[in-house]
Design a protein around this motif. Sequence first.
Motif, PDB file in Angstrom:
ATOM      1  N   THR A 195       0.814  -1.085   0.063  1.00 49.16           N
ATOM      2  CA  THR A 195      -0.030  -0.105  -0.013  1.00 49.16           C
ATOM      3  C   THR A 195       0.933   1.373  -0.061  1.00 49.16           C
ATOM      4  O   THR A 195       1.709   1.484   0.894  1.00 49.16           O
ATOM      5  CB  THR A 195      -0.900   0.039   1.365  1.00 49.16           C
ATOM      6  N   PHE A 196       0.761   2.127  -1.123  1.00 50.30           N
ATOM      7  CA  PHE A 196       1.395   3.270  -1.127  1.00 50.30           C
ATOM      8  C   PHE A 196       0.318   4.515  -0.684  1.00 50.30           C
ATOM      9  O   PHE A 196      -0.581   4.706  -1.291  1.00 50.30           O
ATOM     10  CB  PHE A 196       1.977   3.518  -2.489  1.00 50.30           C
ATOM     11  N   GLN A 197       0.790   4.916   0.550  1.00 49.70           N
ATOM     12  CA  GLN A 197      -0.125   6.040   1.055  1.00 49.70           C
ATOM     13  C   GLN A 197       0.522   7.438   1.089  1.00 49.70           C
ATOM     14  O   GLN A 197       1.718   7.527   1.505  1.00 49.70           O
ATOM     15  CB  GLN A 197      -0.480   5.655   2.400  1.00 49.70           C
ATOM     16  N   HIS A 198      -0.270   8.579   0.802  1.00 52.66           N
ATOM     17  CA  HIS A 198       0.028   9.811   0.846  1.00 52.66           C
ATOM     18  C   HIS A 198      -1.016  10.492   2.123  1.00 52.66           C
ATOM     19  O   HIS A 198      -2.045  10.386   2.060  1.00 52.66           O
ATOM     20  CB  HIS A 198      -0.027  10.746  -0.317  1.00 52.66           C
ATOM     21  N   LYS A 199      -0.643  11.132   3.094  1.00 51.33           N
ATOM     22  CA  LYS A 199      -1.117  11.742   4.212  1.00 51.33           C
ATOM     23  C   LYS A 199      -0.927  13.122   4.183  1.00 51.33           C
ATOM     24  O   LYS A 199       0.416  13.285   4.564  1.00 51.33           O
ATOM     25  CB  LYS A 199      -1.061  11.024   5.387  1.00 51.33           C
ATOM     26  N   PHE A 200      -1.817  13.785   3.781  1.00 54.07           N
ATOM     27  CA  PHE A 200      -1.640  15.375   3.786  1.00 54.07           C
ATOM     28  C   PHE A 200      -2.285  16.044   4.997  1.00 54.07           C
ATOM     29  O   PHE A 200      -3.474  15.467   5.364  1.00 54.07           O
ATOM     30  CB  PHE A 200      -2.438  16.073   2.582  1.00 54.07           C
ATOM     31  N   TYR A 201      -1.409  16.965   5.774  1.00 55.47           N
ATOM     32  CA  TYR A 201      -1.889  17.541   6.972  1.00 55.47           C
ATOM     33  C   TYR A 201      -1.230  18.625   7.315  1.00 55.47           C
ATOM     34  O   TYR A 201      -0.307  19.123   6.711  1.00 55.47           O
ATOM     35  CB  TYR A 201      -1.657  16.412   8.211  1.00 55.47           C
ATOM     36  N   ASP A 202      -1.754  19.578   8.292  1.00 50.79           N
ATOM     37  CA  ASP A 202      -1.011  20.711   8.839  1.00 50.79           C
ATOM     38  C   ASP A 202      -0.042  20.442   9.825  1.00 50.79           C
ATOM     39  O   ASP A 202      -0.351  19.856  10.725  1.00 50.79           O
ATOM     40  CB  ASP A 202      -2.154  21.658   9.450  1.00 50.79           C
ATOM     41  N   ALA A 203       1.007  20.752   9.428  1.00 45.71           N
ATOM     42  CA  ALA A 203       2.226  20.474  10.111  1.00 45.71           C
ATOM     43  C   ALA A 203       2.594  21.498  11.220  1.00 45.71           C
ATOM     44  O   ALA A 203       3.611  21.463  12.276  1.00 45.71           O
ATOM     45  CB  ALA A 203       3.510  20.354   9.472  1.00 45.71           C
ATOM     46  N   GLY A 204       1.791  22.561  11.255  1.00 44.91           N
ATOM     47  CA  GLY A 204       1.865  23.465  12.123  1.00 44.91           C
ATOM     48  C   GLY A 204       1.954  25.009  11.459  1.00 44.91           C
ATOM     49  O   GLY A 204       2.572  24.862  10.774  1.00 44.91           O
ATOM     50  N   SER A 205       1.558  25.853  12.089  1.00 45.60           N
ATOM     51  CA  SER A 205       1.377  27.212  11.580  1.00 45.60           C
ATOM     52  C   SER A 205       0.550  27.364  10.147  1.00 45.60           C
ATOM     53  O   SER A 205       1.018  28.135   9.338  1.00 45.60           O
ATOM     54  CB  SER A 205       2.591  28.075  11.684  1.00 45.60           C
ATOM     55  N   GLY A 206      -0.048  26.150   9.883  1.00 47.63           N
ATOM     56  CA  GLY A 206      -0.802  26.276   8.458  1.00 47.63           C
ATOM     57  C   GLY A 206       0.232  25.822   7.380  1.00 47.63           C
ATOM     58  O   GLY A 206      -0.390  25.819   6.491  1.00 47.63           O
ATOM     59  N   VAL A 207       1.394  25.367   7.670  1.00 46.33           N
ATOM     60  CA  VAL A 207       2.307  24.799   6.666  1.00 46.33           C
ATOM     61  C   VAL A 207       1.926  23.225   6.422  1.00 46.33           C
ATOM     62  O   VAL A 207       1.737  22.538   7.105  1.00 46.33           O
ATOM     63  CB  VAL A 207       3.820  24.879   7.018  1.00 46.33           C
ATOM     64  N   LEU A 208       1.876  22.932   5.246  1.00 48.97           N
ATOM     65  CA  LEU A 208       1.270  21.782   4.599  1.00 48.97           C
ATOM     66  C   LEU A 208       2.465  20.786   4.902  1.00 48.97           C
ATOM     67  O   LEU A 208       3.503  21.042   4.493  1.00 48.97           O
ATOM     68  CB  LEU A 208       0.950  21.719   2.925  1.00 48.97           C
ATOM     69  N   VAL A 226       8.560  12.151   4.945  1.00 46.62           N
ATOM     70  CA  VAL A 226       7.766  13.275   5.242  1.00 46.62           C
ATOM     71  C   VAL A 226       8.377  14.519   4.223  1.00 46.62           C
ATOM     72  O   VAL A 226       9.626  15.012   4.328  1.00 46.62           O
ATOM     73  CB  VAL A 226       7.680  13.913   6.871  1.00 46.62           C
ATOM     74  N   LEU A 227       7.403  15.201   3.453  1.00 45.60           N
ATOM     75  CA  LEU A 227       7.972  16.158   2.548  1.00 45.60           C
ATOM     76  C   LEU A 227       7.232  17.392   3.003  1.00 45.60           C
ATOM     77  O   LEU A 227       5.900  17.365   3.275  1.00 45.60           O
ATOM     78  CB  LEU A 227       7.758  15.915   1.038  1.00 45.60           C
ATOM     79  N   SER A 228       7.946  18.622   3.082  1.00 45.42           N
ATOM     80  CA  SER A 228       7.291  19.685   3.500  1.00 45.42           C
ATOM     81  C   SER A 228       7.880  21.017   2.772  1.00 45.42           C
ATOM     82  O   SER A 228       9.282  20.842   2.996  1.00 45.42           O
ATOM     83  CB  SER A 228       6.880  20.118   5.019  1.00 45.42           C
ATOM     84  N   ASP A 229       7.196  22.008   2.699  1.00 46.35           N
ATOM     85  CA  ASP A 229       7.884  23.371   2.037  1.00 46.35           C
ATOM     86  C   ASP A 229       7.347  24.487   2.711  1.00 46.35           C
ATOM     87  O   ASP A 229       5.843  24.398   2.839  1.00 46.35           O
ATOM     88  CB  ASP A 229       7.576  23.274   0.345  1.00 46.35           C
ATOM     89  N   PRO A 230       8.042  25.200   3.065  1.00 41.08           N
ATOM     90  CA  PRO A 230       7.315  26.495   4.002  1.00 41.08           C
ATOM     91  C   PRO A 230       6.334  27.433   3.202  1.00 41.08           C
ATOM     92  O   PRO A 230       5.877  28.170   3.861  1.00 41.08           O
ATOM     93  CB  PRO A 230       8.603  27.224   4.470  1.00 41.08           C
ATOM     94  N   THR A 231       6.552  27.281   2.026  1.00 44.12           N
ATOM     95  CA  THR A 231       5.634  28.093   1.131  1.00 44.12           C
ATOM     96  C   THR A 231       4.491  27.422   0.794  1.00 44.12           C
ATOM     97  O   THR A 231       3.496  28.368   0.287  1.00 44.12           O
ATOM     98  CB  THR A 231       6.297  28.525  -0.292  1.00 44.12           C
ATOM     99  N   ASP A 232       4.258  26.177   1.209  1.00 47.07           N
ATOM    100  CA  ASP A 232       2.767  25.532   1.000  1.00 47.07           C
ATOM    101  C   ASP A 232       1.789  26.096   2.418  1.00 47.07           C
ATOM    102  O   ASP A 232       1.844  25.190   3.068  1.00 47.07           O
ATOM    103  CB  ASP A 232       2.857  24.198   0.907  1.00 47.07           C
TER     104      ASP A 232
END
Length: 590
Positions: A195-208, A226-232
Amino acid sequence: MKKVFASAFAFLLLCSTAFAQTFYTQGFETDNSGWTIFGGALNATRVASGNNGVTSKTGSFHAEAVGSGVGGTQASSAATNWGGYSFVPGCAATACAAGGQFPAAGYITKLDIYLNLSATSTNDTRFDFTSAINLPAGSHRRDFVFNAGFYNDTDGTGSGPRFVISASNNATRSSSFPKNPGREPFAITATGWYTFQHKFYDAGSGVLACELSISDAGGTTLKTWVLSDPTDIIGSTIGGNRYGWFANNEFAFLAIDNATLIKTSTVKPFVFLADELITIERTKQTPPAGDLHSNGNVVFRRGDPSTYEVNVTAVGNVAIIGSENTISGEVTAGGTIHVDAGSTITGTATAGAAVNVESLPELDYSAGGPNYNVPKSGSLTLAPGSYGNLTVNKFGTLKLSAGDYYFNQFIIKNDVVLVLDVGAGAITINVVGKAFFDKDVEFRVTPEGEAGSKKVTVNSMQSTDLTIGKESYVLGSIVAPAAKVVLGNNTQFRGSICAREITVLRDCLFYHHDSPGSLPGPGQLPKPVGDEEMSSGQSAVVSYQLQQNYPNPFNPSTVIKFALPQAGRVQLHIYNSAGQLSRRRMPPAQ
């Protein structure tokens, strides 16, 4: 059929602290809808189990994503829109659709992919699978990609036939490399379903943030990135879901199954949420706990004496009928609050308040498949999937594991044990027609017991009564927005109920998922002694009595109290203002 389109995914359950609702799932049992959106090479091909030597993950069908069949030769392959792109309501783009802003608690997309070590002998044969997210206006924002390749060489990732997988925001050979040491490459050395899963969530302060994970067929998580970009920024540069897509597929085909999109929402801790009426009969049990809300009225019957550790809100009226009831909490009503002599509200009671209507979810799914009738004292183990009618007869056992189940009917007779194994994840039982639980039914949640109540959900689209028989032991969320749900006498319940109407019969003990305390256990709830004895302070009835109904005026229901000097059957005739007979009722023997 393993296919779901939730008609109003923004209306998520408000009965528990969080609710995950399947918005879209496709198991290819009847068609390949959702995977024919883009046409041509981007369509998935539905095939029977066993095709090309691959047994479907669940059910009798799966699909194939056709690729180039030549290692090193890139090819765009199958894609899905997960049941529909998701946009913020009212945005400027012409493609906007209502109800699709980023869910408060995020969302999940997942797909089962069959990794076959015998599919090729060409070293560095790759595929890239992405789940993308939109800008608020509906156009593409960013991809989150599993970069995978088949290898039979020897290096730091291992040796011999294996799949090496990493995660990035890029696809294709020129932009990504599965073995990139900076991307934590992970090797899989066994053929099978994953199973290949993507979980999208708020990492804090509204950053994806997006958590990409791989699990084996048993549900064990093998690797997480976990991948995150501060501009998202959610709501600013981030909207809702976009596509799932094999942006590159160099294999002849990749077998796929069970494509799913799940949306979640942070919600309020109601043990009971009703659209019309909540009725609580008297109880002698340890104080039940959990907040109650009705978009109509709430009625507590005469106590025994009874104490409820609850906060109560009602858009309509709240009535505490008879003596010896204690509401240990706050009571707020848009209409009136009526408290009979001898009963008490220990917190603040506020009538005529502005009470918000709490939206109930709308369920829309279908089922179909084999029927099962488990004989008396028999046992059945079912894998997640789609089924027809299920009946488990008395003293039987039904064993379910993590995943989604779909039934046309779900009939559980008396003294049946439901063994619900949530060790690998949540169990959701979706019923199209009738769900019914007879007396002495036990929900045995393993390995967590009561602590696992949040991982069990029973959804039912029925409009008839959904009954849970007396002396049952139930853990989980019951979601039946069109039905009346009835908890039978002496039932133990931990979880949440969301329904058109909720009736809790005598001597039940109920807790919300997060309420302190513990249920006594199956068959261990003390049965009150002298149920028919009058409680202290009550005088014997020596004549026939018919009291004024309450509330009056009323909408949609009212309570009419009467008393008899001795037990017997009665007929209650109700006349309208013109003196015409409007209703005839025969209540149970009193």
